[in-house]
Design a protein around this motif. Structure first.
Motif, short mmCIF file in Angstrom:
data_model
loop_
_atom_site.label_atom_id
_atom_site.label_comp_id
_atom_site.label_asym_id
_atom_site.label_seq_id
_atom_site.Cartn_x
_atom_site.Cartn_y
_atom_site.Cartn_z
N SER A 83 -7.36 -1.67 -0.61
CA SER A 83 -6.99 -1.70 1.08
C SER A 83 -8.26 -2.61 1.70
O SER A 83 -7.85 -3.57 2.72
CB SER A 83 -7.29 -0.23 1.69
OG SER A 83 -6.28 0.71 1.17
N ARG A 84 -9.57 -2.52 0.94
CA ARG A 84 -10.64 -3.37 1.67
C ARG A 84 -10.44 -5.07 1.25
O ARG A 84 -10.55 -5.90 1.96
CB ARG A 84 -11.93 -3.22 0.74
CG ARG A 84 -12.41 -1.82 1.29
CD ARG A 84 -13.82 -1.78 0.70
NE ARG A 84 -14.06 -1.86 -0.67
CZ ARG A 84 -14.11 -0.76 -1.50
NH1 ARG A 84 -13.66 0.53 -0.94
NH2 ARG A 84 -14.43 -0.94 -2.71
N GLN A 85 -9.77 -5.34 -0.03
CA GLN A 85 -9.38 -6.64 -0.40
C GLN A 85 -8.13 -7.02 0.50
O GLN A 85 -8.32 -8.30 1.17
CB GLN A 85 -8.70 -6.67 -1.65
CG GLN A 85 -10.17 -6.38 -2.78
CD GLN A 85 -10.91 -7.67 -2.90
OE1 GLN A 85 -10.58 -8.60 -3.35
NE2 GLN A 85 -12.22 -7.19 -2.67
N GLU A 95 0.67 -1.22 -0.09
CA GLU A 95 0.13 -0.05 -0.04
C GLU A 95 0.93 1.45 -0.13
O GLU A 95 0.40 2.27 -0.64
CB GLU A 95 -0.82 0.22 1.15
CG GLU A 95 -1.89 -1.00 1.17
CD GLU A 95 -3.00 -0.99 2.13
OE1 GLU A 95 -4.01 -0.45 1.86
OE2 GLU A 95 -2.96 -1.58 3.10
N ALA A 147 -8.66 2.42 -2.50
CA ALA A 147 -9.57 2.09 -1.48
C ALA A 147 -9.95 0.45 -1.69
O ALA A 147 -10.31 -0.21 -0.74
CB ALA A 147 -10.97 2.91 -1.60
N PHE A 148 -10.36 0.21 -3.02
CA PHE A 148 -10.62 -1.37 -3.34
C PHE A 148 -9.52 -2.10 -2.67
O PHE A 148 -9.76 -3.17 -2.16
CB PHE A 148 -10.87 -1.23 -4.64
CG PHE A 148 -11.06 -2.76 -5.32
CD1 PHE A 148 -12.22 -3.25 -5.26
CD2 PHE A 148 -10.04 -3.63 -5.76
CE1 PHE A 148 -12.60 -4.70 -5.63
CE2 PHE A 148 -10.08 -4.82 -6.29
CZ PHE A 148 -11.50 -5.49 -6.10
N GLU A 199 -10.20 5.26 -6.27
CA GLU A 199 -11.19 4.14 -6.00
C GLU A 199 -10.40 2.99 -5.92
O GLU A 199 -10.68 1.74 -5.24
CB GLU A 199 -12.24 4.01 -7.13
CG GLU A 199 -13.39 5.22 -6.96
CD GLU A 199 -14.46 5.04 -8.00
OE1 GLU A 199 -15.38 4.27 -8.00
OE2 GLU A 199 -14.18 5.52 -8.95
N ALA A 221 -7.46 -6.57 3.70
CA ALA A 221 -7.98 -6.51 4.83
C ALA A 221 -8.92 -7.69 5.08
O ALA A 221 -8.79 -8.56 6.02
CB ALA A 221 -8.67 -5.29 5.44
N THR A 222 -9.68 -8.14 3.99
CA THR A 222 -10.74 -9.33 4.06
C THR A 222 -9.85 -10.49 3.89
O THR A 222 -10.03 -11.22 4.87
CB THR A 222 -11.62 -9.04 2.82
OG1 THR A 222 -12.42 -7.71 3.03
CG2 THR A 222 -12.44 -10.06 2.67
#
Length: 324
Positions: free
Chosen positions: A306-308, A113, A303-304, A300, A310-311
């Motif tokens: 970062s979500r991936q 990141e 942010a996408f 976008e 973390a998940t």
């Protein structure tokens, strides 16, 4: 007075340096541009890079080379780009392993990141849970019943330990109460060969990897892993429709460079990529690969990612998954 003089000198130096910096950025591209698919030739990242290559050469007016640098689930080639100069001449085209690697490979040598510029998300694609045509089950419910009748006997194949398919099936097994046996292969090519040969009960991969075998009837689709049905697979039910809600697992394809690339270069490269993707035959071929084309810019895409991260990082840790 000395402070005033120093301020004036610093201001003057900045003013003299600014035109040179702007000129260097506005002169881009000024040399060969390298696009790295961090996987062997023949995969989807390689195919997409080579599809874009001639159009980027035409649009940007410079030579564009595709340099495959496989290894460590895509992290070797990606790391090479992350450590490159932020001059707009080195880019990487990644797959969904990019979001899993930080949890799976803790010593990659770069921060996914912080050390990279997520320039453009091309699109996503759900995976397909399939069954070889010789197996007795033709729906997810029939497969689940067979798995519960004989735990730890049904096998599913993926492109490797820690792959998105592996992580997704870990979630499916937990949610549906299934005890399945994971068979990892070393990439999409070996998995596709094993899938059509019937080596495993249930190959799990994206449509770009096994779609031809679905179309031929060799593989029977049981469910797709996105939250909603993909436009490229409108007749295949989602996991939620099959009775396993709460899972949205989609492969993705994205274009990144090293951190610190000047804004004018980022803007021009993004514009060039969007122009290339807008070419009708390019768009048609990308969609034919099974990618739901839906470009998203840096904010976008970041942010996408970062979500991936973390998940899927949580899934790796909770299931104590290790790389091959």
């Amino acid at each position: 007075m000395p402070q005033l003089t120093r301020r004036v000198l610093l201001t003057a130096a900045a003013a003299l340096a600014a035109p040179a910096t702007i000129q260097a950025q506005s002169a881009w591209p000024n040399g060969t541009i390298r696009i790295v698919p961090p996987f062997p030739p023949g995969g989807s990242t390689d195919a997409l890079a080579r599809l874009l290559q001639p159009h980027l050469m035409r649009i940007l007016g410079v030579n564009v080379v595709v340099e495959n640098r496989p290894g460590a689930s895509g992290s070797l080639g990606t790391g090479a780009v992350a450590r490159s100069a932020p001059d707009g001449n080195s880019w990487v085209l990644v797959f969904d392993t990019h979001a899993v690697n930080p949890a799976l490979i803790p010593n990659m040598g770069f921060d996914t990141e912080k050390d990279m510029t997520p320039l453009l998300l091309f699109g996503t694609a759900p995976m397909v849970l399939t069954a070889h045509r010789t197996r007795p089950f033709k729906t997810f419910a029939e497969m689940a019943a067979a798995a519960k009748a004989k735990p730890d006997t049904l096998t599913y194949g993926s492109i490797g330990n820690g792959s998105l398919a592996h992580l997704t099936m870990a979630l499916v097994g937990r949610a549906a109460g299934l005890q399945l046996v994971h068979v990892p292969y070393r990439g999409g090519g070996p998995l596709a060969i094993a899938a059509v040969a019937g080596e495993v009960d249930m190959p799990v991969a994206t449509r770009p990897a096994i779609g031809v075998h679905i179309d031929s009837g060799a593989l029977v689709p049981l469910a797709q892993t996105g939250a909603t049905r993909s436009p490229s697979m409108p007749d295949i039910p989602t996991l939620a429709e099959a009775g396993v809600p709460g899972i949205d697992a989609r492969a993705f394809w994205g274009f990144l460079g090293p951190a610190g690339i000047p804004a004018p270069i980022k803007q021009r490269m993004e514009a060039a990529l969007l122009e290339a993707l807008a070419v009708p035959e390019v768009r048609a071929r990308v969609i034919a690969l099974g990618i739901d084309l839906d470009p998203k810019g840096e904010a976008e895409f970041g942010a996408f990612l970062s979500r991936q991260i973390a998940t899927w990082g949580a899934v790796v840790r909770e299931n104590n998954i290790r790389p091959d």
